[in-house]
Design an enzyme around this catalytic site. Sequence first.
Site, PDB file in Angstrom:
ATOM      1  N   ASP A 173       0.889  -1.172   0.000  1.00 44.33           N
ATOM      2  CA  ASP A 173       0.000   0.000   0.000  1.00 44.33           C
ATOM      3  C   ASP A 173       0.923   1.216   0.000  1.00 44.33           C
ATOM      4  OD1 ASP A 173      -1.664   2.117   0.546  1.00 44.33           O
ATOM      5  OD2 ASP A 173      -2.319   1.400   2.513  1.00 44.33           O
ATOM      6  N   LYS A 189       2.624  11.191  -3.481  1.00 43.69           N
ATOM      7  CA  LYS A 189       1.608  10.472  -4.257  1.00 43.69           C
ATOM      8  C   LYS A 189       0.700  11.440  -5.018  1.00 43.69           C
ATOM      9  CE  LYS A 189      -1.876   6.904  -3.424  1.00 43.69           C
ATOM     10  NZ  LYS A 189      -2.334   5.969  -2.393  1.00 43.69           N
ATOM     11  N   GLU A 247      -7.294   0.477  -4.425  1.00 42.54           N
ATOM     12  CA  GLU A 247      -7.283   0.376  -2.957  1.00 42.54           C
ATOM     13  C   GLU A 247      -8.598  -0.179  -2.394  1.00 42.54           C
ATOM     14  OE1 GLU A 247      -6.056   4.321  -1.922  1.00 42.54           O
ATOM     15  OE2 GLU A 247      -4.058   3.967  -2.728  1.00 42.54           O
ATOM     16  N   ASP A 261     -12.772   5.650   2.853  1.00 44.67           N
ATOM     17  CA  ASP A 261     -11.324   5.713   3.096  1.00 44.67           C
ATOM     18  C   ASP A 261     -10.907   7.153   3.420  1.00 44.67           C
ATOM     19  OD1 ASP A 261      -8.569   5.760   2.977  1.00 44.67           O
ATOM     20  OD2 ASP A 261      -8.416   4.606   1.131  1.00 44.67           O
TER      21      ASP A 261
END
Length: 587
Positions: free
Chosen positions: A9, A71, A148, A170
Site C-alpha cells: 500500500d 503520491k 485500494e 477511506d
Amino acid sequence: MSEIIIGIDLGTTNSEVAIVENGRSTIIADSEGRKILPSFVGIGENGEILVGEAARNQYMLYPERTVKSIKRSMGEDVRVDLAGHLYSPQEISAVILKRLKSIAEEYLGQPVQKAVITVPAYFSDAQRQATREAGEIAGLEVVRIINEPTAAALAYEARQGAHKRIMVYDLGGGTFDVSIVSMEDDVVEVLASHGNNRLGGDDFDARIVQHLVDYIRETHGVDVSEQRQTMARINRIAEAAKRALSDQPYASIQEEYMAEKDGAPVHLSLELSREDYQDMIAEYVDETFDAIHKALSSANLTTSDIDEILLVGGSTRTPVISERLFEEFRLEPQRNVDPDLCVALGAAIQAASIGGNRVSSVLVDITPYTFGTSAIGPLGDNEFYPHAYVPIIRKNTPLPVRKSEAFYTMVDGQKDVRCTIYQGEDFDALNNIKIGEFMITGLRDVPAGNVITVSLDLDINGILHVSATEKETGLEKSITINNVIGHFQEEALEQARSRVSALFGASVEQLASGEAAQANGVAGEDTEKTKTLILRARLLMEKASEEDKEDIIDLLEQINDAASKNDPVALGTAMNTLTDILFYLEN
Ligand code: AMP
C-alpha cells in the site's frame, strides 16, 4: 516453494508491506517492530537519505530537505526539490518502495523481486503508469496494480464468495475517497468512486493547531504562528490530542515552555472535549457525506442497497464518522481489520492468488466481545431505566485497545459511584454477563454532574484493566479482570443459548397463535426482553424521524411475521436490528 510476491500500500501519508504466510495475510514490521512507514523522504544533515519516521521528524523543521505526500504528484510532469536536487515523483516514490522491499527481504531472509501495488480507484492511466515505473526504479516487477477499495474488500472478505455491495470509506491523512464495490465469487469491481485528494486527518489537525495558537494568543498575548519550532511542536501536540479524542471524551494538553513573554516562559495548559473537536471538523465530515451521495448516485444506488461498510485509513477511527455512517445507512461499519493496514493486507492476498497460493484469512487479533458499563438511560420522555448498557469497547475491535467514556453523578453531593462492568451486546445491562464491579468513593461534595471517566484497557492476552476517575481531582479506583476473552467463551455461549430459548421458546407459539395481535400486533407478554423492546419502540416512535419510524414499523412487522412463521432466526435478526435502531435513537 512458490514465488514470493509482496503486497504494497503506497499511501499518501503512510505505506505498508504485507505477505501471505501459512494462508494468512500479515503485515511485515521493520526490525524495530514498526508496521507503518510514513511516506516521507528526506536528506539528513550529513547528506544521508532518510525514509519514513526519520524523514517525517525533520519535515517541520527542514521542509526544504524533506518531501511528503509525493503520491499527489504521481503522473504529473513535475520535479520536486530535495536539498537542491530535482527528482521526479516516480523517483521519490521509488525510495519509499525500496525501503519497503528491504523490510520484506530482511524479514524473509531472501531477495524479493515482485510486488502488487495499490492505487486509488480514481487514479488515471498516467498515474498508474507512474506507480508502475516507481516500482521498476525500486527494483520490483509490478505484477499488478490494483485499486485500494478492491484490496480493502479482499482483506475483509478473504473467505467469502457471496454477492455483496460494499461501500469503502477511506479517510487517511491527506486524502478521502469513497468507493462502491461489487463483489461476486472472486470478482471484485469498483462501481463508482468519489472523493477529494486534499481532505484528511491533516485538516483535522490544522483545526486543533489553530485553536491552540488562538488560545496562546488570547491567554498569553503571544503570537507563535511564525515560530517554526513552536509550530512543529504544536502540530505534534494537536495530532496526539486528536488521536486521544478517538478513545476518550476529553484530551488534556499540558506542555511547558511553548514560548517566552517578557523573559518569562509561556506554558500551555488546557482541555479539549470531543464535542468541541467534533464541531471544529463538522464541515469536513459533511463533505465526505456529500461525496458518498455522489458516489451512490453515479452507481445508481441508494443507501439501502449497501450490504457492508468498510473503514479504511487512520482517520476513520474518529468516532463521529462511524456514528454518522450508522445514522445514514443503519449499518454498523466493519472495524475488525485495522484501517491503516487493510489495503496492504488485501494487496498481499491478491499477490498470493497471482502466485497460486490459497488464502484463508487475514491475521487479526480482535476482541470477540463487547465490554461496557451501565448507567441510567432514557426509556422514553419521562421514563428512565437504571441499567442501560453503555458499550465502551465494541466487539471486533483490534487489540490492544483503550477506550474511555464520561459519566455524570446523578444527585447533588453524591459521594460514591458503583462501577459495574459487563460483557455482552444487550441494551439491558442485566441481560449481559457481569464480569466485575467496584465502588469509587470519597468524591467531592458538588452538585450533580460531577464527571467520572471510566476507562477500559484490554490487552492482547485478554486482560481487562478498568478504572474510574473523578475528572476534576484525578481520584481513581481500578480493577483488573483476567482472561476476559477466553474464559467467558463457553459461559457466554451457554447464556446466549438460554436467552435465545427463553425468548423464542414459549413466546413464538403464543405469537403465532394470535396473542401477538394484542401486544401491538407483535409479541406476547411472557418475555421480558420482547416486552421491553416493544415498550421502547413505542416510546421512541414519537421522537423518531419519518424514515426511522418507517424502519421501526417495518421491523415490528418482520418480528410479527417471523414469530407467526415460527422462524427464530428471522425473529432474532429483526429484534437485533430493532435493538440497534432504538439504541441509536436513545443516544
Ligand atoms: P493513513 O493516511 O490512512 O495512514 O491515515 C493517517 C491519518 O490517520 C493521520 O491523519 C492520523 O493522524 C490519523 N489517525 C491515526 N490514528 C488516529 C486515531 N486514533 N484517531 C483519529 N485519527 C487518527
